[in-house]
Design a protein around this motif. Structure first.
Motif, mmCIF file in Angstrom:
data_model
loop_
_atom_site.group_PDB
_atom_site.id
_atom_site.type_symbol
_atom_site.label_atom_id
_atom_site.label_comp_id
_atom_site.label_asym_id
_atom_site.label_seq_id
_atom_site.Cartn_x
_atom_site.Cartn_y
_atom_site.Cartn_z
ATOM 1 N N CYS A 228 26.966 14.432 42.611
ATOM 2 C CA CYS A 228 27.967 15.440 42.973
ATOM 3 C C CYS A 228 27.784 16.669 42.101
ATOM 4 O O CYS A 228 26.916 16.708 41.224
ATOM 5 N N ALA B 193 32.975 19.302 40.676
ATOM 6 C CA ALA B 193 33.686 18.150 41.244
ATOM 7 C C ALA B 193 33.911 17.075 40.187
ATOM 8 O O ALA B 193 34.976 16.455 40.134
ATOM 9 N N SER C 107 37.793 15.764 38.397
ATOM 10 C CA SER C 107 38.319 14.399 38.433
ATOM 11 C C SER C 107 38.977 13.988 37.120
ATOM 12 O O SER C 107 39.549 12.900 37.028
#
Length: 255
Positions: free
Chosen positions: A36, A40, A44
């Motif tokens: 990813c 991203a 998280s």
């Protein structure tokens, strides 16, 4: 017979537990599961420490290391979406991970750590000291350098007034700037006589100002600040809601 079966099952359980607890080393040419973007991955993060227990990986180019002492036991990797600081428990990291090197990082088993607003990738949180970086024995399990030759990182040309909208740990170049005061890169601690972490201020032609944070570990600590107008290349940093710049790879261009 029953004892043999029990021991076999116990051995299998131990093996499976070990396999789940640690990622296998990255193989040459392998595309890791869960690849990813850096943005991203950092999005998280939840709270002070976020353990990463799923297969997830990022890939980018090394834009900063410890070559000139501007970072200590850390490197920064950047992709098109932003930069990520990685804590590593070793010295002379610039020999293993020179700027421009393309690096893949498998994050399973590691932790995202919020250091005053800066998200770092670490091995374990440690309350008294903040964070524990990856140990040398785990480098091969989590980090893979690409075979391709290192390429020169290109900083994005920015203005000071644009930096609040730029992702943290992004490599940038500021032109037409000057230091507002004279002095050396690091002041001396009056008690120990050793260089101390120092903050300076630069200003651009539009009158916009920006703090420059200089760690005591830089190899040019006693050198005078450059006079006149020039350019600086470094990392955009966020700490406690403030935006600052950390010069990296000795990106100082004053003539």
């Amino acid at each position: 017979m029953r004892r043999i079966v029990c021991r076999s099952l116990l051995g299998l359980c131990i093996f499976l537990g070990f396999a789940c607890d640690r990622s296998t080393p990255l193989s040459e040419g392998e595309t890791p599961a869960g690849l990813c973007s850096i943005a991203a991955l950092k999005a998280s993060a939840r709270g002070a420490a976020t353990p990463l227990r799923e297969e997830i990986a990022v890939r980018g180019i090394v834009t900063a290391n410890d070559r000139y002492g501007e970072l200590e036991r850390r490197i920064v990797v950047e992709d098109a979406t932003g930069g990520l600081c990685i804590a590593l428990e070793a010295g002379e990291l610039y020999r293993r991970y020179p700027t421009g090197l393309r690096l893949t990082i498998r994050c399973n088993g590691l932790t995202l750590y919020d250091r005053g607003g800066r998200i770092e990738l670490i091995a374990d949180p440690d309350a008294p000291y903040g964070a524990v970086g990856l140990r040398t024995a785990d480098f091969g399990r989590h980090l893979r350098a690409e075979v391709a030759a290192a390429e020169t990182p290109r900083p994005a040309l920015r203005r000071i007034d644009e930096l609040t909208g730029v992702a943290a740990d992004t490599y940038v170049r500021l032109e037409g700037v000057r230091f507002v005061a004279e002095g050396t890169w690091c002041r001396r601690d009056p008690l120990t006589g050793r260089p101390a972490a120092t903050e300076h201020t630069i200003v651009d032609r539009a009158g916009c100002r920006l703090p420059i944070r200089v760690p005591a570990t830089v190899c040019y600590a006693d050198e005078p600040l450059p006079a006149g107008e020039g350019a600086l290349c470094g990392l955009v940093e966020r700490f406690g809601g403030r935006t600052t710049l950390r010069v990296v790879d000795r990106g100082i261009f004053f003539f």
